[in-house]
Design an enzyme around this catalytic site. Sequence first.
Site, PDB file in Angstrom:
ATOM      1  CB  CYS A 110       3.100  44.370   4.773  1.00 42.74           C
ATOM      2  SG  CYS A 110       4.338  43.275   5.503  1.00 42.74           S
ATOM      3  CG  HIS A 153       1.176  44.254  10.631  1.00 46.74           C
ATOM      4  ND1 HIS A 153       0.497  44.592   9.487  1.00 46.74           N
ATOM      5  CD2 HIS A 153       2.456  44.022  10.246  1.00 46.74           C
ATOM      6  CE1 HIS A 153       1.328  44.540   8.441  1.00 46.74           C
ATOM      7  NE2 HIS A 153       2.522  44.203   8.880  1.00 46.74           N
ATOM      8  CD  GLU A 154       5.193  44.738  13.012  1.00 43.60           C
ATOM      9  OE1 GLU A 154       4.649  45.655  12.365  1.00 43.60           O
ATOM     10  OE2 GLU A 154       5.960  43.904  12.468  1.00 43.60           O
ATOM     11  CG  HIS A 157       5.308  40.116   9.841  1.00 42.57           C
ATOM     12  ND1 HIS A 157       5.151  39.700   8.544  1.00 42.57           N
ATOM     13  CD2 HIS A 157       5.088  41.450   9.839  1.00 42.57           C
ATOM     14  CE1 HIS A 157       4.834  40.749   7.792  1.00 42.57           C
ATOM     15  NE2 HIS A 157       4.790  41.819   8.550  1.00 42.57           N
TER      16      HIS A 157
END
EC number: 3.5.1.88
Length: 183
Positions: A110, A153-154, A157
């Site tokens: 990241c 993953h995005e 966030h």
Amino acid sequence: MITMKDIVREGHPSLRRQAKEVPLPIGEEEKKLLNDMLEFLKNSQDEEMAQKYQLRAGVGLAAPQLGIEKRLIAVHFEDTSGKLYSYGLVNPKIVSHSVEKSYLAGGEGCLSVDRPVEGFVVRHARITVKATDMDGKELKLRLKGYPAIVFQHEIDHLNGIMFYDHIDEKHPYKVPEGAIPIE
Ligand SMILES: O=CN(O)CCNC(=O)c1cccc(Cl)c1Cl
Ligand code: NI
């Protein structure tokens, strides 16, 4: 242009907050931001630009990584079959997912984490994502394999979740029975 100095690192509150939904239709400012995020990803994957501007490579980026707590993400990468995924997305949402799990055999990294973190990041093997793209078009994406991992993953966030939150600290390389490794 976005460079590494614009990317917030661990400890910055934006990485642990719930990002806000963006009212539609998106404004010019948000459209420019998504374009800038996509441009950063392309630059970070271009040897010359990455070297010139000292960019770490990324295949995705979420607005909270810029300290902007809005539900905006960009992805730019090819899957193993060579299919290009290049999107600026508004309010992406996982609307359904498999029970089956998968993980990247090489682990994850990241841009907001300036240290290597070992271990398998266990995620949903298949997901369906609904979102609006930067031109206002409604999208429904059925994803598996590497694309499914990147989108998770995005979207994590946007919900204040970091990839290492999914790693079993005591047994970082332990995976659930039947989880699919993605090389
Ligand atoms: O949030 C986005 N970043 O932090 C950009 C840098 N990380 C990556 O490109 C990356 C690397 C490995 C696995 C995944 Cl799933 C991703 Cl996303
Ligand atoms: Ni990240």
